[in-house]
Design a protein around this motif. Structure first.
Motif, PDB file in Angstrom:
ATOM      1  N   ASP A   1     -32.254 -19.978  -3.383  1.00 48.80           N
ATOM      2  CA  ASP A   1     -32.042 -18.595  -3.854  1.00 48.80           C
ATOM      3  C   ASP A   1     -31.339 -18.556  -5.206  1.00 48.80           C
ATOM      4  OD1 ASP A   1     -33.276 -17.421  -1.678  1.00 48.80           O
ATOM      5  OD2 ASP A   1     -31.398 -16.977  -0.633  1.00 48.80           O
ATOM      6  N   ASN A   2     -30.461 -19.523  -5.452  1.00 49.01           N
ATOM      7  CA  ASN A   2     -29.684 -19.544  -6.692  1.00 49.01           C
ATOM      8  C   ASN A   2     -30.410 -20.218  -7.857  1.00 49.01           C
ATOM      9  OD1 ASN A   2     -27.550 -18.153  -5.530  1.00 49.01           O
ATOM     10  ND2 ASN A   2     -26.518 -20.029  -4.883  1.00 49.01           N
TER      11      ASN A   2
ATOM     12  N   GLU B   1     -24.710 -28.799   0.494  1.00 49.45           N
ATOM     13  CA  GLU B   1     -24.995 -27.404   0.162  1.00 49.45           C
ATOM     14  C   GLU B   1     -26.106 -26.857   1.069  1.00 49.45           C
ATOM     15  OE1 GLU B   1     -26.065 -24.731  -3.787  1.00 49.45           O
ATOM     16  OE2 GLU B   1     -25.197 -26.723  -4.016  1.00 49.45           O
ATOM     17  N   ASP B   2     -26.019 -25.577   1.391  1.00 49.54           N
ATOM     18  CA  ASP B   2     -27.047 -24.926   2.186  1.00 49.54           C
ATOM     19  C   ASP B   2     -28.352 -24.884   1.396  1.00 49.54           C
ATOM     20  OD1 ASP B   2     -27.801 -23.086   4.558  1.00 49.54           O
ATOM     21  OD2 ASP B   2     -28.338 -21.905   2.778  1.00 49.54           O
TER      22      ASP B   2
ATOM     23  N   ARG C   1     -36.444 -15.485   8.051  1.00 45.77           N
ATOM     24  CA  ARG C   1     -35.760 -15.335   6.758  1.00 45.77           C
ATOM     25  C   ARG C   1     -36.502 -14.398   5.813  1.00 45.77           C
ATOM     26  NH1 ARG C   1     -37.183 -21.030   6.075  1.00 45.77           N
ATOM     27  NH2 ARG C   1     -38.863 -21.237   4.560  1.00 45.77           N
TER      28      ARG C   1
ATOM     29  N   TYR D   1     -23.773 -21.730  11.920  1.00 46.21           N
ATOM     30  CA  TYR D   1     -24.277 -20.482  11.338  1.00 46.21           C
ATOM     31  C   TYR D   1     -24.578 -19.446  12.422  1.00 46.21           C
ATOM     32  CZ  TYR D   1     -24.969 -22.689   6.717  1.00 46.21           C
ATOM     33  OH  TYR D   1     -24.791 -23.306   5.516  1.00 46.21           O
TER      34      TYR D   1
ATOM     35  N   ASP E   1     -25.207 -14.446   7.664  1.00 44.56           N
ATOM     36  CA  ASP E   1     -25.218 -13.002   7.437  1.00 44.56           C
ATOM     37  C   ASP E   1     -25.637 -12.317   8.750  1.00 44.56           C
ATOM     38  OD1 ASP E   1     -26.619 -10.370   6.768  1.00 44.56           O
ATOM     39  OD2 ASP E   1     -25.799 -10.900   4.800  1.00 44.56           O
TER      40      ASP E   1
ATOM     41  N   THR F   1     -29.607 -21.247   0.322  1.00 42.56           N
ATOM     42  CA  THR F   1     -28.752 -20.691  -0.729  1.00 42.56           C
ATOM     43  C   THR F   1     -29.038 -21.396  -2.047  1.00 42.56           C
ATOM     44  OG1 THR F   1     -27.045 -20.181   0.898  1.00 42.56           O
ATOM     45  CG2 THR F   1     -26.357 -20.259  -1.406  1.00 42.56           C
TER      46      THR F   1
ATOM     47  N   ARG G   1     -33.682 -18.868  10.903  1.00 38.43           N
ATOM     48  CA  ARG G   1     -33.734 -19.127   9.463  1.00 38.43           C
ATOM     49  C   ARG G   1     -35.097 -19.701   9.072  1.00 38.43           C
ATOM     50  NH1 ARG G   1     -28.665 -20.195   6.519  1.00 38.43           N
ATOM     51  NH2 ARG G   1     -29.714 -21.987   5.598  1.00 38.43           N
TER      52      ARG G   1
END
Length: 167
Positions: free
Chosen positions: A44-45, A37-38, A118, A152, A126, A41, A95
């Motif tokens: 952030d979650n 997993e990133d 970031r 990315y 993005d 992210t 990033r």
């Protein structure tokens, strides 16, 4: 690096301009992030603000330690020199956090002042940061080149409609 038709160049920082010894497996382990997993992210979650703050702090410590030892990559320096020789606008989108980026840029005397981290825009893939720079330069995205070393970077350039070079 072919600059034919290019009106502005944006670089990634780690692995493109400077070496990086960030151990992403260790970083993931330190914050409980699954290996597939990133990291950003995942953070952030996070629902718990206290856990999110702890995770961000852990990542920051890894980045700051890495920043102290980051050195110019010979190819990165050659590419920056070529862009400057061609009098093209130049920027960095990373990033990395602002503080670690500033250390890497200062310690290596990287002659690029326009840097988005970031904290400044959503992270790659993005395209927001890339599009912001193109707009600032008053250039069409397709007239810009994004240079990076990771999927990315490629995805961000493609999402922005920019040309890209994977190094």
């Amino acid at each position: 690096m072919d600059l034919s038709g290019i009106k502005g160049v944006i670089f990634d920082l780690d692995g493109t301009l400077v070496e990086s010894s960030l151990n992403f497996s260790q970083m993931r382990e330190d914050i409980g992030c699954p290996q597939d997993e990133d990291i950003l992210t995942f953070i952030d979650n996070m629902v718990c603000e206290q856990e999110k703050a702890k995770a961000n702090h852990a990542i920051l410590q890894h980045e700051l330690t890495d920043a102290q030892n980051a050195k110019w990559l010979p190819l990165g320096k050659q590419m920056v020199d070529k862009v400057l020789e061609n009098n093209l606008p130049i920027a960095i989108v990373t990033r990395n956090c602002r503080e670690a980026s500033a250390i890497k840029i200062a310690n290596n005397r990287i002659p690029i002042e326009f840097v988005l981290t970031r904290e400044d825009a959503p992270t790659k893939p993005d395209p927001t940061a890339l599009l912001h720079i193109a707009q600032h330069w008053q250039l069409q995205p397709e007239d810009c080149l994004y240079v990076g070393d990771f999927i990315y970077d490629q995805l961000a350039a493609e999402n922005a409609g920019m040309q890209w070079l994977l190094v």
